[in-house]
Design a protein around this motif. Structure first.
Motif, PDB file in Angstrom:
ATOM      1  N   ALA B 125       0.842  -1.210   0.000  1.00 51.97           N
ATOM      2  CA  ALA B 125       0.000   0.000   0.000  1.00 51.97           C
ATOM      3  C   ALA B 125       0.873   1.254   0.000  1.00 51.97           C
ATOM      4  N   LEU B 126       1.931   1.239   0.794  1.00 54.45           N
ATOM      5  CA  LEU B 126       2.840   2.393   0.817  1.00 54.45           C
ATOM      6  C   LEU B 126       3.531   2.571  -0.532  1.00 54.45           C
ATOM      7  N   ARG B 127       3.942   1.443  -1.127  1.00 54.04           N
ATOM      8  CA  ARG B 127       4.591   1.538  -2.440  1.00 54.04           C
ATOM      9  C   ARG B 127       3.622   2.100  -3.477  1.00 54.04           C
ATOM     10  N   LEU B 128       2.370   1.629  -3.449  1.00 60.23           N
ATOM     11  CA  LEU B 128       1.362   2.138  -4.381  1.00 60.23           C
ATOM     12  C   LEU B 128       1.173   3.640  -4.186  1.00 60.23           C
ATOM     13  N   ALA B 129       1.041   4.038  -2.910  1.00 60.59           N
ATOM     14  CA  ALA B 129       0.782   5.446  -2.602  1.00 60.59           C
ATOM     15  C   ALA B 129       1.936   6.318  -3.082  1.00 60.59           C
ATOM     16  N   ARG B 130       3.149   5.871  -2.817  1.00 55.72           N
ATOM     17  CA  ARG B 130       4.316   6.687  -3.174  1.00 55.72           C
ATOM     18  C   ARG B 130       4.484   6.772  -4.688  1.00 55.72           C
ATOM     19  N   GLY B 209       9.250  21.446   2.983  1.00 55.21           N
ATOM     20  CA  GLY B 209       9.554  20.966   1.630  1.00 55.21           C
ATOM     21  C   GLY B 209       9.112  19.529   1.376  1.00 55.21           C
ATOM     22  N   GLY B 210       8.427  18.923   2.351  1.00 55.87           N
ATOM     23  CA  GLY B 210       7.948  17.560   2.171  1.00 55.87           C
ATOM     24  C   GLY B 210       6.648  17.510   1.390  1.00 55.87           C
ATOM     25  N   LYS B 211       6.268  16.307   0.960  1.00 54.02           N
ATOM     26  CA  LYS B 211       5.008  16.125   0.239  1.00 54.02           C
ATOM     27  C   LYS B 211       4.330  14.850   0.712  1.00 54.02           C
ATOM     28  N   ILE B 212       3.060  14.948   0.984  1.00 53.83           N
ATOM     29  CA  ILE B 212       2.326  13.832   1.602  1.00 53.83           C
ATOM     30  C   ILE B 212       1.960  12.749   0.588  1.00 53.83           C
ATOM     31  N   ALA B 213       2.452  11.544   0.811  1.00 59.62           N
ATOM     32  CA  ALA B 213       2.059  10.393  -0.013  1.00 59.62           C
ATOM     33  C   ALA B 213       0.768   9.775   0.521  1.00 59.62           C
ATOM     34  N   ALA B 214       0.673   9.646   1.849  1.00 63.01           N
ATOM     35  CA  ALA B 214      -0.484   8.926   2.392  1.00 63.01           C
ATOM     36  C   ALA B 214      -0.738   9.232   3.865  1.00 63.01           C
ATOM     37  N   HIS B 240      -8.287  16.698   3.594  1.00 66.35           N
ATOM     38  CA  HIS B 240      -6.990  17.366   3.781  1.00 66.35           C
ATOM     39  C   HIS B 240      -5.887  16.655   2.997  1.00 66.35           C
ATOM     40  N   VAL B 241      -5.897  15.323   3.080  1.00 68.92           N
ATOM     41  CA  VAL B 241      -4.825  14.543   2.452  1.00 68.92           C
ATOM     42  C   VAL B 241      -4.916  14.638   0.920  1.00 68.92           C
ATOM     43  N   HIS B 242      -6.121  14.553   0.395  1.00 65.85           N
ATOM     44  CA  HIS B 242      -6.286  14.670  -1.061  1.00 65.85           C
ATOM     45  C   HIS B 242      -5.828  16.041  -1.558  1.00 65.85           C
ATOM     46  N   LYS B 243      -6.182  17.053  -0.803  1.00 72.97           N
ATOM     47  CA  LYS B 243      -5.776  18.415  -1.162  1.00 72.97           C
ATOM     48  C   LYS B 243      -4.244  18.501  -1.265  1.00 72.97           C
ATOM     49  N   ALA B 244      -3.559  17.720  -0.429  1.00 76.21           N
ATOM     50  CA  ALA B 244      -2.088  17.725  -0.433  1.00 76.21           C
ATOM     51  C   ALA B 244      -1.525  16.756  -1.476  1.00 76.21           C
ATOM     52  N   GLY B 245      -2.424  16.128  -2.237  1.00 80.95           N
ATOM     53  CA  GLY B 245      -1.972  15.203  -3.279  1.00 80.95           C
ATOM     54  C   GLY B 245      -1.706  13.798  -2.766  1.00 80.95           C
ATOM     55  N   GLY B 246      -2.100  13.506  -1.528  1.00 77.05           N
ATOM     56  CA  GLY B 246      -1.869  12.186  -0.943  1.00 77.05           C
ATOM     57  C   GLY B 246      -3.081  11.274  -1.050  1.00 77.05           C
ATOM     58  N   VAL B 247      -2.932  10.055  -0.583  1.00 80.35           N
ATOM     59  CA  VAL B 247      -4.049   9.101  -0.597  1.00 80.35           C
ATOM     60  C   VAL B 247      -4.366   8.632   0.825  1.00 80.35           C
ATOM     61  N   PHE B 248      -5.567   8.093   0.985  1.00 83.58           N
ATOM     62  CA  PHE B 248      -6.018   7.568   2.281  1.00 83.58           C
ATOM     63  C   PHE B 248      -5.954   6.043   2.237  1.00 83.58           C
ATOM     64  N   ILE B 249      -5.184   5.472   3.157  1.00 79.48           N
ATOM     65  CA  ILE B 249      -5.083   4.009   3.243  1.00 79.48           C
ATOM     66  C   ILE B 249      -5.846   3.536   4.481  1.00 79.48           C
ATOM     67  N   ALA B 250      -6.865   2.704   4.270  1.00 77.19           N
ATOM     68  CA  ALA B 250      -7.611   2.125   5.397  1.00 77.19           C
ATOM     69  C   ALA B 250      -7.080   0.720   5.650  1.00 77.19           C
ATOM     70  N   ASP B 251      -6.520   0.513   6.824  1.00 78.41           N
ATOM     71  CA  ASP B 251      -5.963  -0.783   7.202  1.00 78.41           C
ATOM     72  C   ASP B 251      -7.064  -1.596   7.889  1.00 78.41           C
ATOM     73  N   PRO B 276     -11.974   5.002   0.973  1.00 75.58           N
ATOM     74  CA  PRO B 276     -10.511   5.125   0.988  1.00 75.58           C
ATOM     75  C   PRO B 276      -9.961   4.931  -0.429  1.00 75.58           C
ATOM     76  N   ASP B 277      -8.721   5.317  -0.644  1.00 71.87           N
ATOM     77  CA  ASP B 277      -8.084   5.093  -1.943  1.00 71.87           C
ATOM     78  C   ASP B 277      -7.459   3.706  -2.012  1.00 71.87           C
ATOM     79  N   ILE B 278      -7.070   3.203  -0.841  1.00 69.14           N
ATOM     80  CA  ILE B 278      -6.450   1.881  -0.767  1.00 69.14           C
ATOM     81  C   ILE B 278      -6.975   1.202   0.496  1.00 69.14           C
ATOM     82  N   VAL B 279      -7.350  -0.058   0.371  1.00 70.88           N
ATOM     83  CA  VAL B 279      -7.768  -0.842   1.534  1.00 70.88           C
ATOM     84  C   VAL B 279      -6.848  -2.052   1.650  1.00 70.88           C
ATOM     85  N   THR B 280      -6.330  -2.300   2.846  1.00 67.47           N
ATOM     86  CA  THR B 280      -5.511  -3.496   3.045  1.00 67.47           C
ATOM     87  C   THR B 280      -6.244  -4.485   3.945  1.00 67.47           C
TER      88      THR B 280
END
Lengths: 466, 466
Positions: B125-130, B209-214, B240-251, B276-280
């Motif tokens: 999920a982290l690899r997909l998000a990144r 200078g960071g960017k949110i993946a997830a 908030h996360v989508h606005k930053a270009g990130g995804v939501f992972i529901a574990d 969510p964008d990704i479900v594990t």
């Protein structure tokens, strides 16, 4: 067709393909994507498609003791009906299996961690190494593949070179792999030559303030193109790495469990004086059941514990996995599969060597036991990889109902790693087909052997060495 | 004792313990280490030790449809005998299972990756998000646990706080978890209050200078102490996360597959407007068989593929795992286990609420379906964790042959997550035993309820909310 049940097919092949496109990640590649195979049943070294057509399987090293071996199926099914739970309860299968595995290894490798995949095993090996040493830097080989989780992509040039704009993790250092053909001809002492590169990279890391946690290598490189390290290389590398306070991790995920024939573990090909600090296992360990293992020394295990962090793996070491693992070990012994790998492997390698004398496309034949690579080249002197030709061979063999694959950095190495029950007749069949395919290919390409005398000499030298 | 075979024991218990000490990594902790239990068989919600003594299992959420469910065992055994190979061949089980899983999820979550464990799922999920976002930073919750591989230890405060001198990975950002009791009393809009913290941390990351993946969170926090997020929290965080270009992972590794009763997935407790964008998934998915899954959108899957790197998981999605996964889904429906979780879960929660009115040690009862936590406190106003007392309850229950565990950052939350076939009578039994143990404990400690009226009021308010 043997006694094969077609009831295993539930959907039209087209429907299966459509659903796969819709619901399975497109990064998960299928064999022969233009016309994929639907396999519904398998037995021993044979697989059967939905029409009952039999394929000779030369590639599924995971089905180690043969597809659907009845002893393994029975052990798994019985234990599934009795108990399947985690290792926070005492269970005899867990400890008996650990004891049996240990007995195949040098004495100091006595502590097991059971996990679910080669990737989990290699990731844990890195965690053990880093905790034990207190260091972080890892040395890995060119073309290496150690698994699909994030920490392992970092140490797998085979994978991260696929990424556009890939960045090497600053804690990872790649050393040259012994070019399988070159060192045998050009270097009087390839083990030292390549181990010296490890020594030099350690010095560089130290200069930058880094500290070596581990050197990791497959005992024989598989995805890298069936590459066998020169004897003595591991010993010398281990010496350099130990001096730097690091550990040696032998990745046996692809090549362990008797496949190399002469030994149960491939690292043992280096000689009895070599003992890795950590050994990781995987693929064949459960004949397809998802399981794997990391074995290490008491010292490393105690250092890992002293961090204060528990290690819990939900499925790892459950009684079903252990029952299956035990059954696989039993079958290897009972059917002398290690001996079979040695005998049939030698027979296969000899057949292929003879092919080399006949076919200009064959640049090299190498391997141990039932782990054999045939490197195809367009030019034996320049070693130009015959990538397209290797693909052609694979596709033509598929039409003949033989499953083989090509790998290596140029995907030009035909890769034999069949179930360990592979026979001499199987070897005859596949080599006969390869002979015909190569003959046609060479005719079409106008390729001829460059110089018969040289080729024979080289081939003789190799045989003397084996 | 039911029809339990003792033949499953092969070693004296003492020998099992000795071998375990010798050959199993000491970081792998055992339950009740002073006097561990040897389990040889299990059925439904019961486990049996080597003497045939029956234990009521309140903790094994992995044995989701009941230990050794005959339908699941049969499906696994049959497929093991037929074919077990990798997903590079077409197979109906793979696509049928993916289709069935998809049908339980919102439409846009349509692409599956099959892997072997919750850890492999969360790492992927982290690899997909990144890969999808091109970003690297991850936001995780306080006390979160997402798995044991390196990349997940980094995002699991529950684990990395165990390390002496642990260093937070600079790409990982921890936000406060909604204190389970506090927010219910003190805050008019806890969802916004806690989501705002995510918004603020994103701003801080951007400044550096960071960017949110997830953002990753368990849909209900399990190891963290059975903590249920306030409704609306996930929606606001996702915004908030989508606005930053990130995804939501529901574990959903611990809490999926109908456990929460009202819904099949725990993230659905937040309302139909949340996807969510990704479900594990993990633990219960195969009733103990090592398997798990990541589901995501077509967009994320295509971005992952476009990196150029294949994804191959040796065991993931093999026909045996998929047959087992399908059987688990069948049993959940056939035996209405989701309905059972809802009904028995409510019954259990009500019994425990009544206990709260009686016992000063019970600070809170919370949960959904068959996922219930009982927080023990020494003082209801100060919320002092009753850690030793929780351990005492667990040990006393073990003597009564009931398996329960305690978790949470202070290990003072009694944790119910039994097989989904748990009955009202089982609930009666365990609550009756807890009642007696708490009575004795409170007597010994001289603990009394502080103020009956307040407690009743609070309890009433809670019920109105449910």
């Amino acid at each position: 067709m043997d006694n094969i049940s077609m009831s295993a097919e539930r959907l039209e092949k087209k429907t299966t393909i459509d659903l796969r496109k819709k619901h399975i990640g497109p990064s998960c590649k299928i064999f022969f994507s233009q016309d994929p195979i639907k396999i519904v049943q398998a037995k021993g070294q044979y697989m059967y498609d939905e029409k009952g057509q039999r394929y000779l399987d030369c590639i599924n090293n995971v089905a180690h003791v043969g597809h659907c071996h009845p002893d393994v199926v029975k052990a798994g099914a019985q234990q599934m009906g009795l108990l399947n739970t985690n290792s926070r309860f005492l269970h005899d299968n867990l400890v008996l299996y650990a004891q049996r595995l240990q007995a195949t290894l040098p004495e100091q490798l006595s502590v097991c961690y059971f996990v679910n995949s080669g990737s989990e095993a290699n990731d844990l090996a890195l965690r053990l190494a880093r905790q034990y040493t207190g260091h972080r830097d890892v040395i890995t080989l060119e073309n290496a593949y150690h698994g699909h989780v994030s920490s392992l992509i970092d140490i797998s040039p085979y994978k991260f070179h696929q990424l556009s704009g890939a960045q090497l993790n600053p804690f990872v250092h790649v050393v040259s792999v012994f070019p399988p053909r070159k060192y045998r001809r050009d270097q009087p002492d390839p083990a030292t030559a390549y181990a010296d590169e490890v020594r030099d990279i350690i010095a560089k890391v130290h200069k930058k303030g880094g500290k070596i946690a581990a050197f990791i290598a497959e005992s024989l490189q598989s995805c890298g193109g069936q590459v066998i390290p020169p004897v003595g290389y591991f010993q010398q590398v281990a010496e350099h790495v130990h001096k730097a306070g690091g550990v040696f991790i032998a990745d046996e995920v692809q090549v362990g469990f008797g496949r190399v024939g002469t030994n149960f573990w491939a690292f043992q090909l280096q000689g009895e004086d070599f003992v890795p600090d950590i050994v990781t296992m995987g693929k064949p360990i459960g004949n397809g059941h998802p399981m794997s293992c990391v074995v290490t020394t008491k010292e490393v295990a105690e250092a890992f514990m002293s961090s204060g962090m528990d290690y819990f793996n939900t499925f790892g070491g459950n009684p079903v996995s252990c029952a299956i693992g035990l059954a696989v070990l039993d079958v290897i012994v009972k059917e002398d599969l290690q001996g079979n790998a040695m005998r049939v492997g030698r027979y296969l390698a000899n057949l292929l060597e003879k092919q080399k004398e006949k076919h200009a496309l064959i640049g090299d034949v190498r391997g141990c036991g039932l782990f054999v690579g045939v490197e195809l080249v367009r030019d034996r002197l320049k070693l130009t990889p015959a990538t397209a030709e290797a693909q052609e061979v694979i596709y033509k063999l598929k039409e003949e109902h033989i499953l083989l694959s090509a790998d290596g950095p140029h995907r030009n190495v035909l890769k034999f790693k069949p179930p360990m029950c592979f026979t001499g007749e199987d070897a005859d069949l596949v080599v006969e087909k390869i002979d015909r395919i190569l003959t046609d290919l060479e005719e079409a390409l106008g390729l001829k052997l460059p110089d018969t005398v040289n080729v024979e000499n080289e081939s003789k030298k190799r045989k003397d060495r084996h």
